[in-house]
Design a protein around this motif. Structure first.
Motif, PDB file in Angstrom:
ATOM      1  N   ALA A 282     -87.328  -0.490  80.359  1.00 36.61           N
ATOM      2  CA  ALA A 282     -87.041  -1.299  79.200  1.00 36.61           C
ATOM      3  C   ALA A 282     -85.384  -1.613  78.982  1.00 36.61           C
ATOM      4  O   ALA A 282     -85.040  -2.621  78.571  1.00 36.61           O
ATOM      5  CB  ALA A 282     -87.393  -0.838  77.780  1.00 36.61           C
ATOM      6  N   LEU A 283     -84.876  -0.433  79.167  1.00 40.42           N
ATOM      7  CA  LEU A 283     -83.432  -0.289  78.985  1.00 40.42           C
ATOM      8  C   LEU A 283     -82.684  -1.599  80.219  1.00 40.42           C
ATOM      9  O   LEU A 283     -81.884  -2.116  79.991  1.00 40.42           O
ATOM     10  CB  LEU A 283     -82.440   0.844  79.054  1.00 40.42           C
ATOM     11  CG  LEU A 283     -82.625   1.746  77.861  1.00 40.42           C
ATOM     12  CD1 LEU A 283     -81.953   2.966  77.970  1.00 40.42           C
ATOM     13  CD2 LEU A 283     -82.155   0.868  76.460  1.00 40.42           C
ATOM     14  N   LYS A 284     -83.335  -1.267  81.228  1.00 42.22           N
ATOM     15  CA  LYS A 284     -82.817  -2.163  82.430  1.00 42.22           C
ATOM     16  C   LYS A 284     -82.936  -3.408  82.243  1.00 42.22           C
ATOM     17  O   LYS A 284     -82.269  -4.396  82.424  1.00 42.22           O
ATOM     18  CB  LYS A 284     -83.593  -1.800  83.702  1.00 42.22           C
ATOM     19  CG  LYS A 284     -82.958  -2.586  85.088  1.00 42.22           C
ATOM     20  CD  LYS A 284     -83.828  -1.835  86.189  1.00 42.22           C
ATOM     21  CE  LYS A 284     -83.440  -2.602  87.657  1.00 42.22           C
ATOM     22  NZ  LYS A 284     -84.077  -2.507  88.606  1.00 42.22           N
ATOM     23  N   ALA A 285     -84.039  -3.871  81.549  1.00 43.46           N
ATOM     24  CA  ALA A 285     -84.583  -5.319  81.216  1.00 43.46           C
ATOM     25  C   ALA A 285     -83.633  -5.776  80.307  1.00 43.46           C
ATOM     26  O   ALA A 285     -83.165  -7.077  80.209  1.00 43.46           O
ATOM     27  CB  ALA A 285     -85.815  -5.481  80.685  1.00 43.46           C
ATOM     28  N   TRP A 286     -83.445  -4.933  79.295  1.00 41.87           N
ATOM     29  CA  TRP A 286     -82.203  -5.349  78.323  1.00 41.87           C
ATOM     30  C   TRP A 286     -80.787  -5.611  78.586  1.00 41.87           C
ATOM     31  O   TRP A 286     -80.273  -6.608  78.485  1.00 41.87           O
ATOM     32  CB  TRP A 286     -82.388  -4.340  77.066  1.00 41.87           C
ATOM     33  CG  TRP A 286     -81.104  -4.187  76.238  1.00 41.87           C
ATOM     34  CD1 TRP A 286     -79.903  -3.569  76.111  1.00 41.87           C
ATOM     35  CD2 TRP A 286     -80.920  -5.199  75.244  1.00 41.87           C
ATOM     36  NE1 TRP A 286     -79.160  -3.925  74.987  1.00 41.87           N
ATOM     37  CE2 TRP A 286     -79.577  -4.966  74.442  1.00 41.87           C
ATOM     38  CE3 TRP A 286     -81.584  -6.491  74.831  1.00 41.87           C
ATOM     39  CZ2 TRP A 286     -79.051  -5.627  73.416  1.00 41.87           C
ATOM     40  CZ3 TRP A 286     -81.000  -7.362  73.825  1.00 41.87           C
ATOM     41  CH2 TRP A 286     -79.823  -6.950  73.243  1.00 41.87           C
ATOM     42  N   ASP A 287     -80.470  -4.650  79.683  1.00 42.12           N
ATOM     43  CA  ASP A 287     -79.005  -5.040  80.211  1.00 42.12           C
ATOM     44  C   ASP A 287     -79.119  -6.369  81.464  1.00 42.12           C
ATOM     45  O   ASP A 287     -78.109  -6.777  81.490  1.00 42.12           O
ATOM     46  CB  ASP A 287     -78.536  -3.695  80.883  1.00 42.12           C
ATOM     47  CG  ASP A 287     -78.298  -2.582  80.033  1.00 42.12           C
ATOM     48  OD1 ASP A 287     -78.077  -3.029  78.708  1.00 42.12           O
ATOM     49  OD2 ASP A 287     -78.247  -1.371  80.283  1.00 42.12           O
ATOM     50  N   GLU A 288     -80.097  -6.553  82.007  1.00 47.16           N
ATOM     51  CA  GLU A 288     -79.893  -7.507  82.984  1.00 47.16           C
ATOM     52  C   GLU A 288     -80.558  -9.045  82.400  1.00 47.16           C
ATOM     53  O   GLU A 288     -80.031  -9.842  82.907  1.00 47.16           O
ATOM     54  CB  GLU A 288     -81.066  -7.193  84.110  1.00 47.16           C
ATOM     55  CG  GLU A 288     -80.580  -5.769  84.911  1.00 47.16           C
ATOM     56  CD  GLU A 288     -81.565  -5.684  86.011  1.00 47.16           C
ATOM     57  OE1 GLU A 288     -82.556  -6.162  86.108  1.00 47.16           O
ATOM     58  OE2 GLU A 288     -81.203  -4.698  86.796  1.00 47.16           O
TER      59      GLU A 288
END
Length: 219
Positions: free
Chosen positions: A124-130
């Protein structure tokens, strides 16, 4: 990790430019960082003030002149703007803009990164940052933020110079998603994050087309 990029070398030549700055450090060296957002109004550390001053010196060296300065209402962004602008005689007054205010991390506010990952997962954090996909229970309102960026980009200005915007990491990314001409450059970044004390620059050409000139640059 956000890497600096240069796209088309346009920043030094454009009359109309938007310089987007992320505030300086708010955690002391050795202190475990936490997710701080709209509800946590931390001041800059001494290092954060130094980062902001370095930005000001860097902008002077580039020969940039700011005709307008927009900041979020939070102390860390005001202090960053003030330290950077201390290098500019007759700098514009600060204007507060709510769309630049940091997001609300909901139940993850003021939590460490490991605590946040335990709740929502690393994916979820990766999707937020990307891609700025909002994690569950965070309060972001992407559409209103992108609308505000579009209105800013569309505004006509007959003055030479640039608009300086000082904001936070969660808010800055929506500048890149607000205009179709910026999306391709945003994808190339791999991450939408700005480092603390870092900036990006978006230029508008004579035909009104926006281009990403720099992103993730920290002097």
């Amino acid at each position: 990790m956000t890497l600096p990029i240069a796209v088309r070398g346009a920043a030094a030549k454009s009359r109309c430019m938007f310089v987007i700055v992320r505030h300086g450090n708010t955690f002391e060296s050795g202190e475990k960082p936490r997710r701080i957002g709209a509800r946590t109004d931390l001041p800059l550390t001494a290092t954060g003030v130094d980062q902001a001053a370095a930005l000001g010196r860097h902008f002077v060296q580039k020969g940039w002149q700011f005709v307008r300065v927009l900041v979020s209402p939070l102390a860390r962004t005001r202090q960053t703007a003030e330290a950077a602008l201390s290098h500019f005689p007759n700098a514009p007054d600060l204007e507060f803009a709510d769309f630049l205010k940091e997001i609300d991390h909901g139940p993850d506010e003021n939590k460490t990164e490991s605590e946040v990952i335990d709740r929502i997962g690393d994916h979820a954090l990766k999707a937020w940052d990307e891609t700025a996909q909002v994690p569950s229970d965070w309060v972001v309102d992407p559409e209103s933020r992108m609308t505000a960026w579009r209105e800013l980009f569309a505004a006509n200005s007959d003055a030479d110079g640039a608009t300086l915007l000082v904001t936070s990491n969660g808010a800055a990314r929506f500048a890149l998603l607000a205009d179709e001409s910026l999306l391709g450059d945003a994808v190339r970044l791999g991450s939408l994050k700005l480092p603390t004390g870092g900036y990006g620059a978006i230029v508008k050409d004579d035909e009104g087309v926006l281009r990403l000139a720099e992103w993730g640059v920290r002097p």
